[in-house]
Design an enzyme around this catalytic site. Structure first.
Site, PDB file in Angstrom:
ATOM      1  N   ASP A   1       0.828  -1.211   0.000  1.00  0.00           N
ATOM      2  CA  ASP A   1       0.000   0.000   0.000  1.00  0.00           C
ATOM      3  C   ASP A   1       0.864   1.263   0.000  1.00  0.00           C
ATOM      4  OD1 ASP A   1      -2.351   1.466   0.134  1.00  0.00           O
ATOM      5  OD2 ASP A   1      -3.128   0.434   1.901  1.00  0.00           O
TER       6      ASP A   1
ATOM      7  N   ASP B   1     -10.988   2.091  -3.240  1.00  0.00           N
ATOM      8  CA  ASP B   1     -11.578   1.745  -1.942  1.00  0.00           C
ATOM      9  C   ASP B   1     -13.097   1.793  -2.007  1.00  0.00           C
ATOM     10  OD1 ASP B   1      -9.342   1.169  -0.511  1.00  0.00           O
ATOM     11  OD2 ASP B   1      -9.104   3.161   0.344  1.00  0.00           O
TER      12      ASP B   1
HETATM   13  C1  DGJ Z   1      -5.930   1.839   1.978  1.00  0.00           C
HETATM   14  C2  DGJ Z   1      -6.367   0.653   1.165  1.00  0.00           C
HETATM   15  O1  DGJ Z   1      -6.927   1.071  -0.036  1.00  0.00           O
HETATM   16  C3  DGJ Z   1      -7.328  -0.202   1.971  1.00  0.00           C
HETATM   17  O2  DGJ Z   1      -7.785  -1.264   1.191  1.00  0.00           O
HETATM   18  C4  DGJ Z   1      -6.622  -0.686   3.208  1.00  0.00           C
HETATM   19  O3  DGJ Z   1      -5.583  -1.547   2.858  1.00  0.00           O
HETATM   20  C5  DGJ Z   1      -6.100   0.497   3.993  1.00  0.00           C
HETATM   21  N1  DGJ Z   1      -5.309   1.365   3.190  1.00  0.00           N
HETATM   22  C6  DGJ Z   1      -5.284   0.034   5.177  1.00  0.00           C
HETATM   23  O4  DGJ Z   1      -4.721   1.068   5.865  1.00  0.00           O
END
Ligand code: DGJ
Length: 731
Positions: free
Chosen positions: A473, A543
């Site tokens: 991430d 997301d």
């Molecule tokens: C952002 C990501 O897009 C989410 O899916 C998740 O992994 C969070 N970060 C975790 O902090």
């Protein structure tokens, strides 16, 4: 041969299946761009500008070759081309007037691999033209590369600069792709957005002057994607001219389209000038990123299919044909509150209902109980996982699942042991307080000590852990971009050197964990670019898992990028009387890419879990079609009361089966209607002489019926969707 040099008129002719790219050597020194577009029967003479007073020309060529008005193959800064230029180098004399003369060329099969940046790889008919140019003032050699991927009508361009002198030079602008096109009667298509609202499609007419899309964030970003297209005014999904461009790079970028006052268009794609500088030391070679171009006369759909084919064959890892994991991810169910007992219960259920990989998302390490602490401290949190990571991974795997975990290695929280020990290891500039975003700071990836720390920590924490999957991430963009590692003269180079450091870490990761499936993420799809696609197996698209929003996000993503990189999760359906409908609707949307789940399976109703099992079984049957088939957007979503979004995959040359054997059609509504509607959905991508069975309903249809349209009743409910999976009946 796809690349020909004609000695007589000194013309290079680059041919792909349907396109032609031509440029020539003028006055033995200059490179004059001639043409890019649909293949022509006869080579037409090069574009002759109407030269105006105040135009610059060179002695010896007169106005026949004017840097101000002619079409140039690689325009240099400071020598009379007042349009946007491709290369600017400051030599030891202090000026940045840049000029390289043509010297020679070489044609070879395949292509070079870049050492510092992710790049395309060759496939069977790839061929490269290398042009060498020289500048005697700076004693630098410029090599231009044109690599052809003939059957996808793709050409990629890049260059290297080699400093042969004793002194360093400063490279100030790098645009590996620069293309002059006659006229400006085009619309520009770009993809813009925000976190949780990625890749909206914008189409707007070109105007005289300069228009650009850019990222100054140190990441390609959610806001503007490096993909850009110019399309004819009447170009549609099915018809018309398209020029498409992209850049294989994940940091700040610039795509600039400049229409000059003579009405011609220059497109340039690259690193730009604002967030880029690079001191090239004596005997060092600088590699530009690769830029991609494609031309089609058959509409936006054809462009997308060719781009997808190119990305599948030349960009994404060669393991594309392996089964993709069906992940159940913990994030949306537990956020940071993840513990061993929950993970194990999750795993037991996931294994029964069709997932094959359990992913522990954020929250498992350091003192990570929320987003304000822990990043940088890559040791397992023993309060949450008292038996350690190895034990939990082994127990997950004993259920038959694979084991995956989340990391965010480029970041640090100021509330972390790492920051307390090394506050100088994050990006920062002297005298200013570094700004936080999501309570975190960005590590200084220019500094090899920092990279080594990350490598050691990951090796340490994953030692002995049977790891199958990693989600990498990246949850903020760069600010106060300076490096305590670099000296004062190189502070402005931090942007680019930081990106090279990130790539070095990615290359290391892939080499060190060759069997780990890597999912890229940046708060969803904030680094949804070709370089990250080359480095990872797929990318978390967004997301936002709301079916309607997601339909539009996936539509925008599909314009430039294939389904095989698009990670799509079915999320919590709620638990009211509509939950099954919502769950299936989310599944139908997720079927546009690579399937996974993110809902609380422990608390889910039995009927939802039973549905999940059915969904995963269907997905495995169509996975190859979605991953490697051709995408036909039969109806593109419209932002209205009713949005209809249809996908149809057909067999492609990538697959072993014949064309039109299997067709998957998805009908998705992005919004509800006031009333039910009835209409006929035409499926032109079918064999009209064949008979098909829709395996999901057992209904039979002739190819002719599919072409002329099947009747659909769409209910007013907004989570309404349908899928058809047609298979050709045995003859
Ligand atoms: C952002 C990501 O897009 C989410 O899916 C998740 O992994 C969070 N970060 C975790 O902090």
């Amino acid at each position: 041969m796809s690349i020909i040099f004609n000695q007589e008129d000194k013309r290079f002719l680059l041919e792909t299946q349907n396109t032609e790219y031509a440029f020539s050597i003028a006055y033995d020194r200059f490179l004059r761009h001639e043409y890019y577009g649909k293949k022509r029967d006869n080579a037409i003479n090069y574009f002759k500008p109407i030269v105006k007073p105040f135009s610059v020309y060179n002695e010896g060529s007169g106005y026949d070759y004017s840097p101000t008005d002619s079409f140039l193959e690689i325009p240099f800064f400071g020598c009379g081309d007042y349009r946007c230029t491709a290369l600017r180098i400051q030599g030891k004399n202090g000026d940045s007037c840049t000029f390289f003369e043509y010297k020679n060329y070489r044609i070879f099969k395949g292509k070079n691999k870049l050492k510092t940046i992710p790049c395309a790889r060759s496939f069977y008919d790839t061929e490269t033209l290398e042009i060498t140019m020289y500048d005697k003032v700076t004693d630098c050699i410029l090599k231009l590369y044109y690599t052809l991927f003939p059957d996808c009508d793709v050409i990629i361009r890049s260059f290297t600069v080699e400093n042969k002198s004793d002194a360093s030079v400063l490279i100030k602008k790098v645009m590996p792709l620069c293309l002059d096109i006659e006229g400006h009667n085009f619309d520009m298509i770009s993809l813009y957005g925000a976190q949780a609202n990625e890749r909206n499609v914008q189409r707007s007419p070109l105007s005289i002057g300069s228009q650009s899309i850019t990222s100054r964030r140190g990441a390609s970003g959610h806001n503007f994607n490096p993909f850009l297209a110019l399309v004819g005014k009447d170009t549609t999904e099915q018809n018309g001219e398209v020029y498409a461009f992209n850049l294989i790079y994940s940091g700040s970028f610039l795509d600039e389209v400049e229409v000059d006052t003579a009405g011609n268009t220059r497109v340039s794609v690259g690193l730009g000038e604002e967030n880029f500088k690079y001191t090239l030391e004596s005997n060092e070679i600088f590699e530009s990123p690769e830029a991609v171009m494609l031309h089609s006369t058959e509409g936006i759909g054809d462009m997308s299919r060719k781009m997808h084919r190119f990305i599948r064959n030349a960009i994404v890892p060669e393991t594309i044909n392996d089964k993709k994991p069906i992940v159940l991810n913990t994030w949306e169910s537990f956020l940071f509150d993840i513990k061993e007992d929950i993970v194990l219960k999750f795993a037991d259920e996931a294994a029964k209902y069709g997932a094959d990989t359990l992913v522990i998302d954020d929250g498992w390490f350091g003192k990570r109980n929320n987003d304000s602490a822990g990043l940088g401290d890559w040791y397992v949190n023993k309060e949450k996982f008292p038996n350690g990571l190895k034990s939990v991974a082994e127990r997950v795997k004993s259920t038959g699942l694979k084991f995956g975990i989340w990391i965010e290695p480029e970041m640090v929280n100021s509330d972390s042991d790492l920051y307390r020990e090394h506050p100088d290891w994050c990006l920062r500039v002297h005298g200013r307080i570094p700004s936080t975003s999501r309570n975190q700071l960005v590590l200084d990836m220019c500094n090899p000590e920092v990279r080594n720390y990350i490598k050691k920590s990951l090796l340490n924490v994953f030692e002995g852990v049977p790891l199958d999957y990693v989600k990498w991430d990246f949850n903020r963009n760069l600010s106060e971009v300076g490096s305590y590692y670099l000296d004062a003269t190189k502070q402005e180079e931090t942007w680019y050197r930081w990106q090279l450091g990130v790539y070095e870490l990615y290359f290391w990761f892939r080499e060190t964990f060759p069997n780990v499936f890597l999912e890229n993420c940046s708060g969803g799809g904030g680094r949804y670019d070709l370089a990250m696609m080359a480095l990872s197996d797929q990318i978390w698209t967004s997301d936002n898992t709301n079916a309607g929003d997601r339909t539009l996000i996936q539509y925008g993503s599909s314009i430039a990028y294939p389904a095989c990189v698009m990670s799509c999760h079915v999320s919590n359906p709620g638990n009211d009387e509509n939950s099954i409908k919502v769950f299936n609707n989310k599944f139908h949307v997720a079927l546009g890419g690579m399937l996974g789940y993110e809902y609380n399976i422990i608390e889910a109703e039995q009927r939802i879990k039973d549905e999940m099992l059915k969904q995963t079984e269907l997905y495995r049957k169509v996975e190859d079609l979605v991953k490697c088939g051709d995408l036909y957007r039969l109806i593109v979503p419209i932002e209205n009361d009713l949005g209809v979004y249809s996908y149809c995959y057909t067999a492609s040359e990538d697959m072993t089966e014949k064309a039109w054997e299997r067709i998957l059609v998805t009908y998705l509504q992005t919004f509800g209607t006031d009333n039910d509607i009835y209409f006929s959905l035409k499926i032109p991508v079918s064999d009209e002489n064949a008979v098909y069975t829709d395996v999901l309903s057992n209904e039979k249809y002739t190819g002719k019926e599919l072409k002329s349209g099947i009747n659909i009743k769409a209910t007013a409910y907004d989570a309404f969707s349908l899928i058809y999976y047609f298979k050709r009946c045995e003859e």
